[in-house]
Write a protein that holds these residues in place. Structure first.
Motif, PDB file in Angstrom:
ATOM      1  N   THR A  84       1.018  -1.472   0.126  1.00  0.00           N
ATOM      2  CA  THR A  84       0.138   0.086   0.057  1.00  0.00           C
ATOM      3  C   THR A  84       1.001   1.399  -0.011  1.00  0.00           C
ATOM      4  O   THR A  84       0.471   2.239  -0.571  1.00  0.00           O
ATOM      5  CB  THR A  84      -0.854   0.064   1.104  1.00  0.00           C
ATOM      6  OG1 THR A  84      -1.582  -1.281   1.194  1.00  0.00           O
ATOM      7  CG2 THR A  84      -1.807   0.970   1.299  1.00  0.00           C
ATOM      8  N   ILE A  85       1.800   1.252   0.628  1.00  0.00           N
ATOM      9  CA  ILE A  85       2.750   2.522   1.115  1.00  0.00           C
ATOM     10  C   ILE A  85       3.436   2.695  -0.307  1.00  0.00           C
ATOM     11  O   ILE A  85       3.379   3.965  -0.816  1.00  0.00           O
ATOM     12  CB  ILE A  85       3.901   1.940   1.926  1.00  0.00           C
ATOM     13  CG1 ILE A  85       3.205   1.828   3.144  1.00  0.00           C
ATOM     14  CG2 ILE A  85       4.749   3.600   2.199  1.00  0.00           C
ATOM     15  CD1 ILE A  85       4.328   1.022   4.097  1.00  0.00           C
ATOM     16  N   PHE A 102      -7.707  10.098  11.560  1.00  0.00           N
ATOM     17  CA  PHE A 102      -6.699   9.871  12.693  1.00  0.00           C
ATOM     18  C   PHE A 102      -7.618  10.643  13.924  1.00  0.00           C
ATOM     19  O   PHE A 102      -7.067  12.093  13.993  1.00  0.00           O
ATOM     20  CB  PHE A 102      -5.211  10.455  12.605  1.00  0.00           C
ATOM     21  CG  PHE A 102      -4.658   9.992  11.184  1.00  0.00           C
ATOM     22  CD1 PHE A 102      -4.633   8.478  11.058  1.00  0.00           C
ATOM     23  CD2 PHE A 102      -3.952  10.620  10.152  1.00  0.00           C
ATOM     24  CE1 PHE A 102      -4.059   7.900  10.074  1.00  0.00           C
ATOM     25  CE2 PHE A 102      -3.695  10.126   9.188  1.00  0.00           C
ATOM     26  CZ  PHE A 102      -3.738   8.801   8.898  1.00  0.00           C
ATOM     27  N   ALA A 113       0.204  14.756   8.252  1.00  0.00           N
ATOM     28  CA  ALA A 113       0.578  13.468   8.216  1.00  0.00           C
ATOM     29  C   ALA A 113       0.484  12.936   6.826  1.00  0.00           C
ATOM     30  O   ALA A 113       1.516  12.204   6.522  1.00  0.00           O
ATOM     31  CB  ALA A 113      -0.379  12.519   9.123  1.00  0.00           C
ATOM     32  N   HIS A 116       3.506  13.896   4.601  1.00  0.00           N
ATOM     33  CA  HIS A 116       4.981  13.403   5.310  1.00  0.00           C
ATOM     34  C   HIS A 116       5.825  13.063   4.230  1.00  0.00           C
ATOM     35  O   HIS A 116       7.134  13.308   4.294  1.00  0.00           O
ATOM     36  CB  HIS A 116       4.476  11.917   5.928  1.00  0.00           C
ATOM     37  CG  HIS A 116       5.619  11.293   6.728  1.00  0.00           C
ATOM     38  ND1 HIS A 116       5.808  11.739   7.996  1.00  0.00           N
ATOM     39  CD2 HIS A 116       6.159  10.295   6.386  1.00  0.00           C
ATOM     40  CE1 HIS A 116       6.891  10.806   8.284  1.00  0.00           C
ATOM     41  NE2 HIS A 116       7.295  10.202   7.299  1.00  0.00           N
ATOM     42  N   ASN A 117       5.550  12.518   2.963  1.00  0.00           N
ATOM     43  CA  ASN A 117       6.475  11.898   1.913  1.00  0.00           C
ATOM     44  C   ASN A 117       6.872  13.043   1.266  1.00  0.00           C
ATOM     45  O   ASN A 117       7.659  12.827   0.176  1.00  0.00           O
ATOM     46  CB  ASN A 117       5.891  10.750   1.455  1.00  0.00           C
ATOM     47  CG  ASN A 117       6.046   9.596   2.371  1.00  0.00           C
ATOM     48  OD1 ASN A 117       6.925   9.449   2.952  1.00  0.00           O
ATOM     49  ND2 ASN A 117       4.902   8.764   1.963  1.00  0.00           N
ATOM     50  N   ARG A 176      -7.315  14.773   3.261  1.00  0.00           N
ATOM     51  CA  ARG A 176      -6.042  14.127   3.585  1.00  0.00           C
ATOM     52  C   ARG A 176      -5.501  13.334   2.171  1.00  0.00           C
ATOM     53  O   ARG A 176      -4.489  13.283   1.929  1.00  0.00           O
ATOM     54  CB  ARG A 176      -6.420  13.079   4.593  1.00  0.00           C
ATOM     55  CG  ARG A 176      -5.230  12.190   5.094  1.00  0.00           C
ATOM     56  CD  ARG A 176      -5.565  11.330   6.552  1.00  0.00           C
ATOM     57  NE  ARG A 176      -6.537  10.416   5.741  1.00  0.00           N
ATOM     58  CZ  ARG A 176      -7.028   9.327   6.574  1.00  0.00           C
ATOM     59  NH1 ARG A 176      -6.993   9.464   7.690  1.00  0.00           N
ATOM     60  NH2 ARG A 176      -8.085   8.684   6.094  1.00  0.00           N
TER      61      ARG A 176
ATOM     62  N   ALA B 225      -3.302   5.324   7.712  1.00  0.00           N
ATOM     63  CA  ALA B 225      -1.811   5.488   7.783  1.00  0.00           C
ATOM     64  C   ALA B 225      -1.039   5.049   6.382  1.00  0.00           C
ATOM     65  O   ALA B 225      -0.358   5.755   5.766  1.00  0.00           O
ATOM     66  CB  ALA B 225      -1.298   5.215   8.948  1.00  0.00           C
ATOM     67  N   GLU B 226      -1.235   3.500   6.309  1.00  0.00           N
ATOM     68  CA  GLU B 226      -0.650   3.111   5.123  1.00  0.00           C
ATOM     69  C   GLU B 226      -1.116   3.749   3.992  1.00  0.00           C
ATOM     70  O   GLU B 226      -0.603   3.914   2.939  1.00  0.00           O
ATOM     71  CB  GLU B 226      -0.892   1.496   5.294  1.00  0.00           C
ATOM     72  CG  GLU B 226       0.038   0.734   6.166  1.00  0.00           C
ATOM     73  CD  GLU B 226      -0.203  -0.682   6.072  1.00  0.00           C
ATOM     74  OE1 GLU B 226      -1.288  -1.136   5.755  1.00  0.00           O
ATOM     75  OE2 GLU B 226       0.784  -1.431   6.206  1.00  0.00           O
ATOM     76  N   LEU B 230       2.627   5.837   5.017  1.00  0.00           N
ATOM     77  CA  LEU B 230       3.426   6.067   6.359  1.00  0.00           C
ATOM     78  C   LEU B 230       3.667   4.552   6.291  1.00  0.00           C
ATOM     79  O   LEU B 230       3.054   3.559   6.495  1.00  0.00           O
ATOM     80  CB  LEU B 230       2.514   6.566   7.342  1.00  0.00           C
ATOM     81  CG  LEU B 230       1.959   7.996   7.268  1.00  0.00           C
ATOM     82  CD1 LEU B 230       1.231   8.248   8.649  1.00  0.00           C
ATOM     83  CD2 LEU B 230       3.171   8.881   7.138  1.00  0.00           C
ATOM     84  N   SER B 231       4.956   4.297   6.704  1.00  0.00           N
ATOM     85  CA  SER B 231       5.479   2.860   6.974  1.00  0.00           C
ATOM     86  C   SER B 231       5.406   2.616   8.356  1.00  0.00           C
ATOM     87  O   SER B 231       6.280   3.204   9.349  1.00  0.00           O
ATOM     88  CB  SER B 231       6.963   2.857   6.665  1.00  0.00           C
ATOM     89  OG  SER B 231       7.696   1.660   7.206  1.00  0.00           O
ATOM     90  N   VAL B 232       4.365   1.630   8.672  1.00  0.00           N
ATOM     91  CA  VAL B 232       4.108   1.152   9.876  1.00  0.00           C
ATOM     92  C   VAL B 232       5.363   0.644  10.680  1.00  0.00           C
ATOM     93  O   VAL B 232       5.390   0.976  11.816  1.00  0.00           O
ATOM     94  CB  VAL B 232       3.054   0.341   9.733  1.00  0.00           C
ATOM     95  CG1 VAL B 232       2.428  -0.156  11.222  1.00  0.00           C
ATOM     96  CG2 VAL B 232       1.581   1.047   9.395  1.00  0.00           C
ATOM     97  N   TYR B 235       7.986   3.332  11.628  1.00  0.00           N
ATOM     98  CA  TYR B 235       7.721   4.399  12.794  1.00  0.00           C
ATOM     99  C   TYR B 235       7.263   3.712  14.144  1.00  0.00           C
ATOM    100  O   TYR B 235       7.563   4.236  15.262  1.00  0.00           O
ATOM    101  CB  TYR B 235       6.423   5.407  12.321  1.00  0.00           C
ATOM    102  CG  TYR B 235       7.388   6.217  11.375  1.00  0.00           C
ATOM    103  CD1 TYR B 235       8.165   7.045  11.824  1.00  0.00           C
ATOM    104  CD2 TYR B 235       6.838   6.151  10.062  1.00  0.00           C
ATOM    105  CE1 TYR B 235       8.743   8.217  10.885  1.00  0.00           C
ATOM    106  CE2 TYR B 235       7.499   7.149   9.105  1.00  0.00           C
ATOM    107  CZ  TYR B 235       8.445   8.155   9.434  1.00  0.00           C
ATOM    108  OH  TYR B 235       8.972   8.733   8.586  1.00  0.00           O
TER     109      TYR B 235
END
Lengths: 264, 355
Positions: A84-85, A102, A113, A116-117, A176, B225-226, B230-232, B235
């Motif tokens: 997924t990332i 969140f 958040a 972030h990347n 988001r 988050a994924e 974001l890399s679970v 972090y």
């Protein structure tokens, strides 16, 4: 908004190319022989009765599930079976059918958040508060507020996400997703639980996002008013298979589609 | 921008609280009114506070239940102690302590990383149980180790001191369950408070950074988050390692406050891990200031209640329940939120009027 009214010269080029995608859970073929082509800048709808496999397709596109068969190309890059990332970094972002924010973080941090990347500094920068930290955080704040403004959430930036009313939570989820600068934005039932007034506003927001954030949108929706109002093309799914694909008007007036929805 | 200044204010309030606490204790101490019992508690208060805030990174910020925190403290304590009686023995006191702290933090961080690899694949209750086991394993392994040094280098054994086969110039450092003796005892309250402030500095700056945001986002919703990249695993590991390193610092402080260091169930066992967790839970999970206050109250209280003899633990339990209610009861939370809202409203009004 610097991006406003920027004409997208690449419109019309193929962005998403899904070829013979399939997955089964146990003996059940949840999605079978699924093909989908979406061009850049399109607003595409994915509809079908409950349990047709729409959300499963979203989960396949975003790497939550790995497909048994088939291929997914995004902008020419093979993203089949990637985590997924990685898929998000390649340019797919999504919202969820049941809102996933969140919830304990402030509204603005939900968006930050997601930046972030795109806005980076190291852990050492963070702990020793280097100038880079302050510069990047400031840029993040500005960018996040800019995005929140589009969704009329800027006045609620410091509230906890869970304190927002339902309709605004949905908007925050889209905000988001947009913050990751996706090439393709997947919206899973964005109008679920909204009243007609809210749905109407949402339609405007979705169009605005497509026009101003240089993105392409694929959405799942049951609200036919929304679908016929903003989607340019549709794919109808039934029992994990494509029932009909094409221009919105034609698809919605197809006897087979009407049968699938209303029964014989 | 307003958001940043608000967060900075919150962080500053924490530092000021610690410094005020230090000032009060110092004045109390200097005027000679402090009992020797209280004086003996000053350094322990510091390492308990460091332990509480460091466990709060895992439990509050990262949202995972870890029951092995005393294990990392144990690693830090023994690393610091080994350094103190070997290479550090000839160094000036302060330099020795500083190096020991860095070493303790580093070795604990390495242990945190190694243990984190298998443990962080688990979630919830499973993670809690496995961390509990790792904490016990660390303590028991250290309890069984004999370590000596001579001109040929380090010797290690798990049988007894004789099987180390040390040369004539050799000395035994860790004597199994008897632990390490002859420690310098050069920790003091000032150093403890400085370490606490450094820990707070690291933690609060972490929370208000993109890394901290990622950790909290993963806590709140892993799947979402994924979906935003974001890399679970990265972090979660970051939180776990930083937490372990700071527990190691507390361990070094602990070891430098004793003349003999032993790994007993009382100091590094799961009772200790649970006690640190109690500080965190009672202070409010994720609440840095709260966990420090809880650590102070729950460390001093049992000592202050000694005159009650048999009723001591009864009162202790009542205080625990009262604190829990104050921090966690829905009505108490609603009351506090209403209070905060009315304060915020007032403040917003003032800002508007100014504008």
């Amino acid at each position: 908004m610097s991006e406003v009214n920027k004409t997208n010269t690449q419109n019309g080029k193929l962005l998403l190319d899904v070829d013979t995608l399939g997955i089964s859970f146990g003996g059940l073929k949840a999605v079978d022989n699924f093909n989908l082509k979406i061009s850049k800048g399109e607003l595409y709808g994915l509809i079908g009765p409950n349990g047709a496999g729409k959300t499963t397709i979203f989960n396949l596109l975003t790497g939550v599930y790995k497909p048994d068969t088939g291929k997914i190309l995004l902008d020419g890059v093979d993203i089949t079976g990637k985590p997924t990332i990685e898929i998000n970094k390649e340019g797919i972002a999504r919202t969820f059918q049941n809102i996933r924010l969140f919830s304990d973080l402030p509204v603005i941090d939900n968006v930050k958040a997601a930046l972030h990347n795109h806005y980076k500094y190291s852990l050492a920068d963070a702990i020793f508060r280097t100038p880079k930290y302050f510069k990047t955080e400031k840029a993040m704040d500005e960018k996040a507020m800019e995005i929140l403004k589009v969704f009329e959430l800027d006045n609620a930036a410091s509230y906890k996400a869970s304190q927002l009313p339902y309709g605004r939570q949905r908007k925050l989820e889209i905000a988001r997703a947009i913050a990751t600068e996706p090439k393709l934005l997947l919206l899973d039932e964005p109008a679920a639980g909204m009243n007609p007034q809210e749905t109407h506003e949402l339609m405007d927001t979705i169009k605005f996002v497509r026009d101003n954030f240089n993105t392409t949108i694929l959405l799942i929706e049951h609200d036919m008013k929304l679908v016929s109002g903003i989607c340019e093309k549709l794919t109808v799914l039934n029992f994990g298979r494509v029932l009909k694909q094409g221009e919105t008007y034609e698809v919605l007036h197809d006897p087979e589609v009407i049968k699938a929805y209303l029964g014989d | 921008m307003k958001e940043i200044s608000k967060k900075t204010k919150q962080s500053l309030a924490t530092y000021i609280l610690v410094i005020a606490f230090y000032a009060v204790c110092e004045i109390w101490l200097k005027t000679g009114n402090m009992s020797s019992l209280m004086e003996g508690l000053l350094v322990p208060l510091c390492y308990y506070m460091i332990l509480a805030v460091s466990l709060n990174i895992v439990v509050g910020i990262s949202g995972e239940l870890s029951l092995g925190h005393a294990g990392f403290m144990c690693v830090g304590a023994f690393t610091g102690a080994i350094f103190a009686v070997t290479a550090g023995a000839n160094l000036p006191e302060l330099l020795e302590l500083v190096i020991a702290i860095f070493l303790g933090a580093a070795v604990s961080a390495v242990f945190g990383f190694l243990i984190g690899i298998p443990v962080l694949r688990l979630r919830g209750d499973y993670l809690a149980i496995v961390t509990l086991a790792f904490g016990e394993i660390i303590k028991n392994v250290i309890n069984a180790i004999y370590l000596g040094v001579d001109s040929a280098g380090f010797h290690i054994s798990i049988k007894d001191a004789l099987s180390l086969n040390l040369a004539e110039d050799g000395t035994t450092i860790i004597k199994g369950a008897q632990g390490i003796t002859g420690l310098p005892r050069n920790a003091n309250f000032t150093i403890g408070i400085i370490l606490l402030l450094i820990s707070l500095f690291i933690i609060q700056n972490l929370i208000n950074s993109r890394q901290g945001r990622a950790i909290m986002a993963i806590r709140d919703n892993r799947i979402a988050a994924e979906s935003i990249g974001l890399s679970v695993s990265k972090y979660k590991m970051m939180a776990f390692v930083i937490s372990a390193a700071l527990a190691g610092v507390a361990g070094v402080l602990y070891a430098h406050n004793l003349s003999t260091l032993q790994a007993t169930p009382k100091n590094f066992g799961y009772n200790m891990s649970i006690m640190i967790l109690v500080f965190v839970v009672l202070g409010g999970i994720g609440n840095i200031k709260g966990s420090m206050i809880a650590a102070v109250i729950l460390t001093i209280l049992p000592e202050k209640l000694r005159f009650l003899s048999d009723y001591r633990m009864l009162i202790y339990a009542v205080v625990l329940i009262a604190m829990m209610l104050f921090n966690s009861a829905p009505k108490a939370i609603a009351f506090r939120e209403r209070l905060m809202e009315s304060i915020n409203l007032k403040r917003n009004k003032n800002i508007k009027e100014e504008a």
